[in-house]
Design an enzyme around this catalytic site. Structure first.
Site, short mmCIF file in Angstrom:
data_model
loop_
_atom_site.label_atom_id
_atom_site.label_comp_id
_atom_site.label_asym_id
_atom_site.label_seq_id
_atom_site.Cartn_x
_atom_site.Cartn_y
_atom_site.Cartn_z
N ASN A 1 0.84 -1.20 0.00
CA ASN A 1 0.00 0.00 0.00
C ASN A 1 0.87 1.25 0.00
O ASN A 1 1.93 1.30 0.63
CB ASN A 1 -1.01 -0.01 1.16
N GLU B 1 0.36 5.22 0.63
CA GLU B 1 -0.58 6.25 1.09
C GLU B 1 -0.17 7.62 0.57
O GLU B 1 0.90 7.80 -0.03
CB GLU B 1 -0.65 6.22 2.62
N CYS C 1 -4.10 0.72 -2.49
CA CYS C 1 -3.95 -0.51 -1.71
C CYS C 1 -2.88 -1.42 -2.31
O CYS C 1 -2.56 -1.32 -3.51
CB CYS C 1 -5.26 -1.29 -1.68
N GLU D 1 -3.05 -4.54 -3.11
CA GLU D 1 -3.57 -5.39 -4.19
C GLU D 1 -3.54 -4.65 -5.52
O GLU D 1 -3.12 -5.18 -6.55
CB GLU D 1 -5.01 -5.84 -3.89
N CYS E 1 -10.46 -4.67 -0.08
CA CYS E 1 -11.53 -3.66 -0.07
C CYS E 1 -12.36 -3.78 -1.35
O CYS E 1 -11.99 -4.47 -2.31
CB CYS E 1 -10.96 -2.26 0.09
N CYS F 1 -10.57 -2.86 -4.66
CA CYS F 1 -9.62 -3.90 -5.09
C CYS F 1 -10.37 -5.12 -5.63
O CYS F 1 -9.90 -5.76 -6.57
CB CYS F 1 -8.70 -4.28 -3.94
N1 THU Z 1 -5.26 -1.46 2.52
C1 THU Z 1 -4.68 -2.29 1.61
O1 THU Z 1 -3.59 -2.01 1.10
N2 THU Z 1 -5.33 -3.42 1.27
C2 THU Z 1 -6.48 -3.86 1.85
O2 THU Z 1 -6.98 -4.93 1.51
C3 THU Z 1 -7.13 -3.05 2.88
C4 THU Z 1 -6.55 -1.70 3.11
C5 THU Z 1 -4.50 -0.28 2.97
C6 THU Z 1 -5.00 1.03 2.49
C7 THU Z 1 -4.47 1.96 3.55
O3 THU Z 1 -3.13 2.32 3.23
C8 THU Z 1 -4.43 1.12 4.81
O4 THU Z 1 -4.53 -0.22 4.38
C9 THU Z 1 -5.56 1.42 5.78
O5 THU Z 1 -6.77 1.38 5.15
#
Ligand code: THU
Length: 136
Positions: A48, A50, A59, A61, A92, A95
């Site tokens: 991920n 941000e 994310c 994925e 999520c 994704c």
């Molecule tokens: N996140 C992911 O990378 N994948 C997921 O399946 C759920 C959420 C990340 C996004 C964000 O950087 C952090 O988790 C909190 O939501």
């Protein structure tokens, strides 16, 4: 069904997803996620990423899938998600839609530092999905 398909070695993808999580850029949530996927062009990983604007966060994925697609992959067989948490984390909604685009029969595995492992399919996670076939 997707689960019975040969090809992806889930144990290898789990190791790759764990290594990818170490590269996460998550200064805001502190929630590190790694993904490893098996495609028609082999293995890709993502973490991920941000952003200070929050909403532009990508994310793990989708990072992995977009890297694969940009490298020419078009067929997604398996997605493994790893979080360094006691429980497993499912992808999520955004994704799930992106997984469906390239892997309408993909296997989706979520693993963590605890014993829980979710081993399912995109068809179970996103029933009745809208996808490429709807535009034909
Ligand atoms: N996140 C992911 O990378 N994948 C997921 O399946 C759920 C959420 C990340 C996004 C964000 O950087 C952090 O988790 C909190 O939501």
């Amino acid at each position: 069904m997707a689960k019975a398909k040969p090809g992806p070695q889930v144990a290898r993808l789990v190791r790759a997803a764990k290594a990818a999580a170490a590269k996460a850029y998550a200064p805001y949530s502190g929630f590190r996620v790694g993904a490893a996927i098996w495609t028609d062009r082999g293995l890709f990983t993502g973490a991920n990423v941000e952003n200070a604007s929050y909403g532009l966060t990508n994310c793990a994925e989708r990072t992995a899938i977009f890297a694969a697609a940009a490298a020419g992959a078009r067929r997604l067989e398996c997605v493994v998600v790893y979080t360094p948490t006691p429980g497993a984390t499912a992808p999520c909604g955004a994704c799930r839609q992106v997984i469906f685009e390239f892997g309408p029969e993909a296997r989706v595995v979520s693993c963590c530092d605890g014993k829980e492992r979710i081993d399912t399919s995109i068809q179970a996670l996103l029933p009745g999905a809208f996808g490429p076939a709807d535009l034909e």
